[in-house]
Design an enzyme around this catalytic site. Structure first.
Site, PDB file in Angstrom:
ATOM      1  N   THR A  73      -3.034   2.788  -0.612  1.00 17.13           N
ATOM      2  CA  THR A  73      -1.770   2.517  -1.307  1.00 17.13           C
ATOM      3  C   THR A  73      -0.586   2.957  -0.452  1.00 17.13           C
ATOM      4  O   THR A  73       0.370   2.198  -0.236  1.00 17.13           O
ATOM      5  CB  THR A  73      -1.755   3.256  -2.667  1.00 17.13           C
ATOM      6  OG1 THR A  73      -2.823   2.727  -3.465  1.00 17.13           O
ATOM      7  CG2 THR A  73      -0.436   3.090  -3.387  1.00 17.13           C
ATOM      8  N   ASN A 141     -10.378  -7.524  -3.019  1.00 17.55           N
ATOM      9  CA  ASN A 141     -11.137  -6.485  -3.701  1.00 17.55           C
ATOM     10  C   ASN A 141     -11.976  -7.008  -4.858  1.00 17.55           C
ATOM     11  O   ASN A 141     -12.997  -6.438  -5.198  1.00 17.55           O
ATOM     12  CB  ASN A 141     -10.199  -5.373  -4.195  1.00 17.55           C
ATOM     13  CG  ASN A 141      -8.908  -5.889  -4.762  1.00 17.55           C
ATOM     14  OD1 ASN A 141      -8.196  -6.673  -4.125  1.00 17.55           O
ATOM     15  ND2 ASN A 141      -8.582  -5.470  -5.977  1.00 17.55           N
ATOM     16  N   GLN A 169     -10.495  -3.328   1.978  1.00 19.43           N
ATOM     17  CA  GLN A 169     -11.836  -3.714   1.516  1.00 19.43           C
ATOM     18  C   GLN A 169     -12.719  -4.247   2.638  1.00 19.43           C
ATOM     19  O   GLN A 169     -13.932  -4.384   2.462  1.00 19.43           O
ATOM     20  CB  GLN A 169     -11.739  -4.761   0.396  1.00 19.43           C
ATOM     21  CG  GLN A 169     -11.189  -4.203  -0.901  1.00 19.43           C
ATOM     22  CD  GLN A 169     -12.142  -3.241  -1.597  1.00 19.43           C
ATOM     23  OE1 GLN A 169     -13.315  -3.100  -1.232  1.00 19.43           O
ATOM     24  NE2 GLN A 169     -11.643  -2.549  -2.610  1.00 19.43           N
ATOM     25  N   SER A 189      -8.578   2.541   4.095  1.00 19.73           N
ATOM     26  CA  SER A 189      -8.802   3.598   3.110  1.00 19.73           C
ATOM     27  C   SER A 189     -10.230   4.100   3.244  1.00 19.73           C
ATOM     28  O   SER A 189     -11.166   3.297   3.272  1.00 19.73           O
ATOM     29  CB  SER A 189      -8.554   3.052   1.699  1.00 19.73           C
ATOM     30  OG  SER A 189      -8.831   4.042   0.740  1.00 19.73           O
ATOM     31  N   ALA A 190     -10.400   5.418   3.298  1.00 21.27           N
ATOM     32  CA  ALA A 190     -11.724   5.988   3.592  1.00 21.27           C
ATOM     33  C   ALA A 190     -12.722   5.797   2.455  1.00 21.27           C
ATOM     34  O   ALA A 190     -13.909   5.605   2.689  1.00 21.27           O
ATOM     35  CB  ALA A 190     -11.569   7.483   3.896  1.00 21.27           C
ATOM     36  N   HIS A 191     -12.230   5.846   1.197  1.00 20.10           N
ATOM     37  CA  HIS A 191     -13.201   5.924   0.091  1.00 20.10           C
ATOM     38  C   HIS A 191     -13.856   4.599  -0.250  1.00 20.10           C
ATOM     39  O   HIS A 191     -14.725   4.550  -1.125  1.00 20.10           O
ATOM     40  CB  HIS A 191     -12.549   6.555  -1.153  1.00 20.10           C
ATOM     41  CG  HIS A 191     -11.569   5.696  -1.898  1.00 20.10           C
ATOM     42  ND1 HIS A 191     -11.885   5.103  -3.094  1.00 20.10           N
ATOM     43  CD2 HIS A 191     -10.282   5.344  -1.630  1.00 20.10           C
ATOM     44  CE1 HIS A 191     -10.823   4.435  -3.550  1.00 20.10           C
ATOM     45  NE2 HIS A 191      -9.844   4.571  -2.678  1.00 20.10           N
ATOM     46  N   CYS A 310      -9.243  -1.534 -13.171  1.00 19.99           N
ATOM     47  CA  CYS A 310      -9.281  -0.202 -13.726  1.00 19.99           C
ATOM     48  C   CYS A 310      -8.267   0.748 -13.135  1.00 19.99           C
ATOM     49  O   CYS A 310      -8.577   1.895 -12.908  1.00 19.99           O
ATOM     50  CB  CYS A 310     -10.666   0.349 -13.501  1.00 19.99           C
ATOM     51  SG  CYS A 310     -11.184   0.052 -11.826  1.00 19.99           S
TER      52      CYS A 310
HETATM   53  N1  PLP Z   1      -5.846  -2.417  -1.144  1.00 22.45           N
HETATM   54  C1  PLP Z   1      -6.975  -2.902  -1.681  1.00 22.45           C
HETATM   55  C2  PLP Z   1      -7.393  -4.301  -1.343  1.00 22.45           C
HETATM   56  C3  PLP Z   1      -7.738  -2.127  -2.542  1.00 22.45           C
HETATM   57  O1  PLP Z   1      -8.860  -2.627  -3.087  1.00 22.45           O
HETATM   58  C4  PLP Z   1      -7.294  -0.818  -2.846  1.00 22.45           C
HETATM   59  C5  PLP Z   1      -8.060   0.031  -3.803  1.00 22.45           C
HETATM   60  O2  PLP Z   1      -8.619  -0.453  -4.760  1.00 22.45           O
HETATM   61  C6  PLP Z   1      -6.123  -0.351  -2.247  1.00 22.45           C
HETATM   62  C7  PLP Z   1      -5.425  -1.175  -1.411  1.00 22.45           C
HETATM   63  C8  PLP Z   1      -5.617   1.040  -2.524  1.00 22.45           C
HETATM   64  O3  PLP Z   1      -6.348   1.980  -1.792  1.00 22.45           O
HETATM   65  P1  PLP Z   1      -6.333   3.533  -2.226  1.00 22.45           P
HETATM   66  O4  PLP Z   1      -7.215   3.626  -3.433  1.00 22.45           O
HETATM   67  O5  PLP Z   1      -6.906   4.247  -1.042  1.00 22.45           O
HETATM   68  O6  PLP Z   1      -4.945   3.906  -2.492  1.00 22.45           O
END
Ligand code: PLP
Length: 373
Positions: A73, A141, A169, A189-191, A310
């Site tokens: 984000t 996503n 993603q 994004s790491a998670h 969600c």
């Molecule tokens: N961009 C996409 C395509 C995502 O799927 C997500 C998370 O669902 C994000 C950005 C945001 O990432 P973060 O959860 O690390 O803020």
């Protein structure tokens, strides 16, 4: 992730890999502030720099091109603001962290498979001489649909625009190359691939303009003020190193989809006509709201997600599917199933059996249960 349930929601968050956990514990135990000049600081700095090399290698960037952030984000927000272009063009299927990041952006539509309309992009760019930033995601996503990023770059750069790509993603799931693609900014994004939540990165092509609006220390080469999340960053690096290990293949996804369609022949797979991530299936169960499916599957011990789902724990209609021309009643029946490094074939078999049981229950269909085995 406890083995007590079946986890098929890796696009929401993938469980932490054991090597990531170890790297984080080690970093937490070592402590230190990377900006301190003493030995504890230098050791923390070395950890951050090692992770920077590891994350850079994952996406074909130079280490100096990677600035760590608090996640996808923040990377998206700061790219859209930091590039310094007032005119923004974004695809209709972007994540909210792009769509909500700037007012007055122009939305570029997608086709029925969720692919960005390059003709509209080209015409829109030509309609104004104002320098623009184009933001198109690498992989969606919800549907896993892969955008034609190299074509987006060709069209955008020909018009003098910069390109940001939200690769949150895609990274760690399929190969990504910042310089091969030619994008100017890439969000990570790491998670989403075995690292911890709360850490990500913005990779920027050397020379791409960037001005951070965060005020504070000069961390991350003045691109992101604030003491680094050393343990999170160390975990991110370890996840980048392990990224390719044990990933589910497209054959599993295709087998799953074929099995679900055998149960419910009217079920529809979204984005099926486009290239997709090998780990993602977005499919409708005709006549059954996604919310009902998610709850019933949860009771059966299976974690999946409904559409965009969600951000606040509430299931909302998928803006992505609506942008793809799916009717709103149908969009409410779409389920997202996503695999990852911890997925085994038995997880998918359990999902197929539970989905079949649910479908039989709610539609009073006479599909023989024995076929679920
Ligand atoms: N961009 C996409 C395509 C995502 O799927 C997500 C998370 O669902 C994000 C950005 C945001 O990432 P973060 O959860 O690390 O803020």
């Amino acid at each position: 992730m406890p083995a007590a349930y079946t986890y098929l929601d890796h696009n929401a968050t993938s469980p932490i890999r054991p090597a990531v956990f170890d790297a984080m514990v080690e970093a937490l135990q070592a402590g230190g502030n990377p900006s301190s000049v003493h030995r504890a600081g230098r050791s923390a700095r070395a950890r951050v720099d090692a992770a920077r090399r590891q994350v850079a290698a994952l996406v074909g960037a130079l280490p100096a091109e990677v600035a760590f952030t608090s996640g996808g984000t923040e990377a998206n927000n700061s790219a859209l603001v930091g590039a310094g272009r007032k005119r923004l063009l974004v695809s209709a299927v972007e994540h909210d962290s792009v769509l909500k990041a700037a007012r007055g952006m122009e939305i570029v539509p997608v086709d029925g498979n969720g692919l960005v309309d390059l003709g509209v992009l080209e015409k829109s760019l030509a309609a104004s001489a104002e320098p623009a930033l184009v933001s198109v995601m690498f992989a969606n996503n919800e549907t896993g649909v892969l955008q034609p990023i190299a074509d987006v770059v060709r069209v955008a750069h020909a018009a003098g625009a910069l390109v940001h790509c939200d690769a949150v993603q895609g990274a760690g799931k399929v190969p990504i190359d910042l310089h091969g693609l030619g994008v100017d900014y890439l969000s990570l994004s790491a998670h989403k691939f075995g690292g911890p939540t709360g850490v990500g990165a913005l990779a920027m092509r050397s020379g791409a303009p960037f001005a951070s609006d965060r005020l504070g220390g000069g961390q991350e080469a003045n691109r992101r003020a604030g003491t680094e999340n050393v343990a999170g960053i160390a975990g991110f690096g370890a996840a980048a190193v392990a990224a390719g290990d044990g990933l589910a293949t497209a054959e599993w996804r295709d087998g799953l989809e074929a099995a679900l369609i055998e149960v419910a022949p009217a079920a529809r797979v979204y984005g099926a006509g486009a290239s997709r991530l090998p780990n993602t299936t977005c499919i409708s169960m005709p006549g059954v709201r996604a919310e009902t499916q998610v709850m019933a599957l949860d009771l059966a011990g299976i974690c999946v997600s409904a559409g965009a789902a969600c951000s606040s724990g509430k299931v909302t209609r998928s803006a992505v599917l609506l942008a793809m021309g799916v009717g709103s009643a149908e969009a409410e029946t779409a389920l997202r199933i996503s695999f990852g490094w911890s997925t085994v074939l038995e997880d998918i078999e359990r999902l197929i059996a539970a989905w079949r049981d649910l479908y039989i229950r709610v539609t009073h269909s006479d599909i023989p249960r024995a076929r679920a085995a």
